[in-house]
Motif scaffolding. Structure first.
Motif: not given
Lengths: 177, 176
Positions: A19, A22-23, A25-26, A28-30, A32-37
């Motif tokens: 847990m 995961v808490t 990682l989430i 961090f990934l949120l 780093a994730s780019s919603f604009v490509s």
């Protein structure tokens, strides 16, 4: 596992470290994730030097160029469809004028008509792939991108599932002051 | 509920985190899937709005030139500020390179910065002897969509003089 349960001696799985992991990682990934490509459009500098002298025995090329002004697009080239208009005597206007007079914004440029006209040219010159853009100094960058999009492919003419390629190799020329 | 009660009796009041674990696992998988390490990053702001294009060509790593309405930045290092001038004909405000920062069309500070990048890249190519690191004169241009072509032209001309002849205009992938 079932064996252990049956014996009711089973230690419960300790999920706390997972847990924690995961808490962390989430978020961090949120982040780093780019919603604009992103994508790129390639272009090269025009070759510097005197224009090549075209000899008669050389096969004639289209040498297509599009001037982008504050009145619209002027498509120029060796095609008869483009030349006929030049011989009317007076100053030839843009052959793809803006939808609104004076081109108030990037939306006003008639890129659909430009695509259609270039499609016609492509029908007659299927091997040509180059186009030279000649924009005026105060033309906005977004208009340039829209022009390149309009010249690259025709989204309304999808043969074989892909948009038809028109003139994907764009060279941007300096234009006149 | 009765289960909980019995647990409390055992002095073992555990949280039922199974459903939360399910949720988190799904989110984690989704995020890991959408996680992509792109070679370039765009710090969009009011002064840097990247135009939308139908191009699908993926970006590759290269020298990064950011031209916003405020300034020019090369690989994260500030190079020079741009100014807003009033167009005498139309009265509109337009971005321009300050007159004292350029010689003809050449933007001096940008030229120096890019030339240094070119020398470094060439040096790297020679030292490694690896074709991947060879200097190809590629430059990524991130420009604000409202910039006039005159600024873009000056930047392109300067880059060309500094041996960067292959331009890649960074755009946002979109259907329109």
């Amino acid at each position: 596992m079932s064996k252990g349960k049956r014996g009711e001696q089973a230690e419960e799985l300790d999920l706390v470290p997972i847990m924690n992991l995961v808490t962390i990682l989430i978020p961090f990934l949120l982040m780093a994730s780019s919603f604009v490509s992103l994508a790129v459009i390639d272009s090269t500098l025009p070759a510097i030097g005197a224009p090549q002298e075209s000899s008669d025995d050389q096969e004639e090329t289209l040498s297509l160029s599009i001037a982008v002004t504050d009145e619209g697009f002027t498509v120029m080239g060796n095609d008869t469809a483009l030349k006929s208009k030049d011989e009317e005597g007076e100053e030839p206007g843009p052959n793809v004028p803006c939808k609104q007079l004076g081109c108030p914004g990037p939306e006003a440029y008639d890129t659909k008509e430009l695509t259609r006209l270039l499609g016609e040219l492509k029908d007659r010159w299927p091997d040509e792939e180059n186009v030279i853009l000649v924009p005026e100094p105060d033309v906005e960058y977004e208009v340039l991108i829209r022009t390149m999009d309009a010249a690259r492919n025709d989204p309304n003419n999808t043969s074989g599932g892909k948009a038809r390629e028109l003139f994907p190799y764009v060279v941007i020329a300096g234009g006149a002051e | 509920m009765p289960k909980k009660k019995s647990r409390r009796g055992d002095n073992d009041a555990g949280l039922t985190i199974t459903s939360m674990m399910d949720m988190m696992t799904i989110i984690l998988v989704f995020l890991l899937k959408s996680y992509s390490t792109e070679d370039i990053s765009v710090a969009a702001s009011d002064d840097l709005q990247i135009p939308v294009s139908t191009s699908v060509k993926p970006p590759k790593l290269a020298v990064n030139v950011v031209v916003s309405r405020k300034d020019i930045v090369v690989d994260g290092a500030w190079v020079l500020d741009l100014e807003q001038v009033i167009d005498e004909e139309t009265g509109d405000e337009q971005t321009a390179v300050p007159e004292d920062k350029k010689r003809g069309q050449l933007v001096s500070d940008l030229y120096d910065a890019l030339l240094e990048k070119a020398e470094n890249a060439k040096d790297l190519g020679v030292r490694t002897g690896n074709a991947d690191f060879e200097f190809k004169g590629e430059v990524l241009l991130q420009c604000d969509r409202r910039l006039p072509f005159s600024v873009i032209r000056e930047v392109m001309f300067t880059a060309g003089q500094a041996q960067f002849g292959n331009f890649r205009f960074v755009v946002i992938k979109g259907s329109d």
